[in-house]
Design an enzyme around this catalytic site. Sequence first.
Site, PDB file in Angstrom:
ATOM      1  N   GLU A 264       1.056 -11.021   6.061  1.00 42.13           N
ATOM      2  CA  GLU A 264       1.910 -10.545   7.150  1.00 42.13           C
ATOM      3  C   GLU A 264       2.380 -11.747   7.962  1.00 42.13           C
ATOM      4  O   GLU A 264       1.598 -12.653   8.250  1.00 42.13           O
ATOM      5  CB  GLU A 264       1.167  -9.597   8.104  1.00 42.13           C
ATOM      6  CG  GLU A 264       0.806  -8.242   7.561  1.00 42.13           C
ATOM      7  CD  GLU A 264       0.143  -7.363   8.633  1.00 42.13           C
ATOM      8  OE1 GLU A 264       0.179  -7.725   9.825  1.00 42.13           O
ATOM      9  OE2 GLU A 264      -0.432  -6.325   8.254  1.00 42.13           O
ATOM     10  N   GLU A 320       7.948   0.794  14.087  1.00 42.03           N
ATOM     11  CA  GLU A 320       7.052   1.952  13.921  1.00 42.03           C
ATOM     12  C   GLU A 320       6.605   2.436  15.299  1.00 42.03           C
ATOM     13  O   GLU A 320       5.794   1.794  15.962  1.00 42.03           O
ATOM     14  CB  GLU A 320       5.852   1.565  13.056  1.00 42.03           C
ATOM     15  CG  GLU A 320       6.251   1.156  11.637  1.00 42.03           C
ATOM     16  CD  GLU A 320       5.082   0.622  10.843  1.00 42.03           C
ATOM     17  OE1 GLU A 320       4.156   1.393  10.539  1.00 42.03           O
ATOM     18  OE2 GLU A 320       5.085  -0.593  10.544  1.00 42.03           O
ATOM     19  N   LYS A 323       2.641   3.061  16.590  1.00 40.21           N
ATOM     20  CA  LYS A 323       1.597   2.041  16.607  1.00 40.21           C
ATOM     21  C   LYS A 323       1.084   1.890  18.039  1.00 40.21           C
ATOM     22  O   LYS A 323       1.870   1.813  18.988  1.00 40.21           O
ATOM     23  CB  LYS A 323       2.130   0.698  16.101  1.00 40.21           C
ATOM     24  CG  LYS A 323       2.447   0.687  14.612  1.00 40.21           C
ATOM     25  CD  LYS A 323       2.570  -0.727  14.082  1.00 40.21           C
ATOM     26  CE  LYS A 323       1.207  -1.392  14.020  1.00 40.21           C
ATOM     27  NZ  LYS A 323       1.278  -2.764  13.487  1.00 40.21           N
ATOM     28  N   GLU A 329       3.997  -4.267  19.492  1.00 38.24           N
ATOM     29  CA  GLU A 329       3.394  -3.647  18.317  1.00 38.24           C
ATOM     30  C   GLU A 329       4.348  -2.678  17.620  1.00 38.24           C
ATOM     31  O   GLU A 329       4.248  -2.456  16.418  1.00 38.24           O
ATOM     32  CB  GLU A 329       2.108  -2.909  18.704  1.00 38.24           C
ATOM     33  CG  GLU A 329       0.918  -3.818  18.929  1.00 38.24           C
ATOM     34  CD  GLU A 329       0.543  -4.591  17.671  1.00 38.24           C
ATOM     35  OE1 GLU A 329       0.314  -3.962  16.631  1.00 38.24           O
ATOM     36  OE2 GLU A 329       0.497  -5.838  17.743  1.00 38.24           O
TER      37      GLU A 329
END
Length: 374
Positions: A264, A320, A323, A329
């Site tokens: 990542e 997203e 999260k 985040e």
Amino acid sequence: MSPLAIFLVYLLSLSRAKASSNIGVNYGQLGNNLPSPHRSIELLTTMKTGRVKIYDANPEILKLLSTTNLKVSIMISNHEISGIASNQSMADEWLRNNVLPYYRKTMIRYLLVGNEVLSYNSEQGHQMWHDLVPAMRSIGRSLKAQNIRDIKIGTPLAMDVLQSTVPPSSGTFRSDIGDNVMVPMLKFLDTTKSFFFIDAYPYFPWSQNPYNISLDFALFRGNSSIRDPGSGLVYTNLLDQMLDSLIFAMSKLGYPNIHLVISETGWPNSGDIEEPRANIFNAATYNRNLIQRMTTKPPIGTPARPGVAIPTFIFSLFDENQKPGPGTERHWGLLHPDGTPIYDIDLAGKQPATDFASLSAPNNNVPHKKKGVV
């Protein structure tokens, strides 16, 4: 065409294929507004990525990926680790249910055991530390029993496995995991010729120390360099420093040759008001420069390991919205939930950064000052 010419064309085609597949994308699903898996896989293929990493072994997604040429990374969830470590039949069953129905049509290449397991500092977390390498060995035995030799086993770890990272030559693993977890893990990775999977985000060390780390240094803009007094190596970007600190740490435990995969990395495109420089401009700059660097042929590598390719997965495909945590985040995506790009990007690395349309200048590129603070 002569046999030699045909062979040279073949080598060139392999080189091009490798260049276009060195960048992967993490496909997370922690959102209630994301496209269907079918549409998401369509988007991945049109984006010219060569790899995709998912955070489970979702059967619908694995079936859909069988129609693509994407190299796939799947994951065993953290809560399954202890059972697999203690019971070989559970490892065999996991493989039977989650790999065999899709392999070989789906090009599963990495099987990851857990996610950032060594970052969990709790009683349950410590049990996972103890069980992590035994679980990796159990899955290895399951693969061997099925005569599957082209799937590598690993586990993605965060940079907090290191006790020291600056300068890179001082890199050492945390004392609470060095001998009891890292030594057997590195032995397993070395014996199986697998990779050390690392989640490496320059945004985080930069955001914790923005006055002493240049933003340009974090974004690969190469306007400065730092010499490591211990090794004499010269660094022009923060990611190389982070990766080399890991290489030095592995070397100190007797494993200098295990290759890296960046499982990542990325830069947030937005965040809370107290999270400066999390914006589209910086996210685009980081990821575009990252791709150019990682797809360059011959490979650039790092100062401690020049010329060695590093397969890299950008986080993430979508923003997203479910999260937990601070605003950043939920804002690492390359795409909006409707599938449109947050900013233009070429995952194959063919398009020079200067050819992209200019982006609006960011308005949060200075640290936030709370009211009453001068």
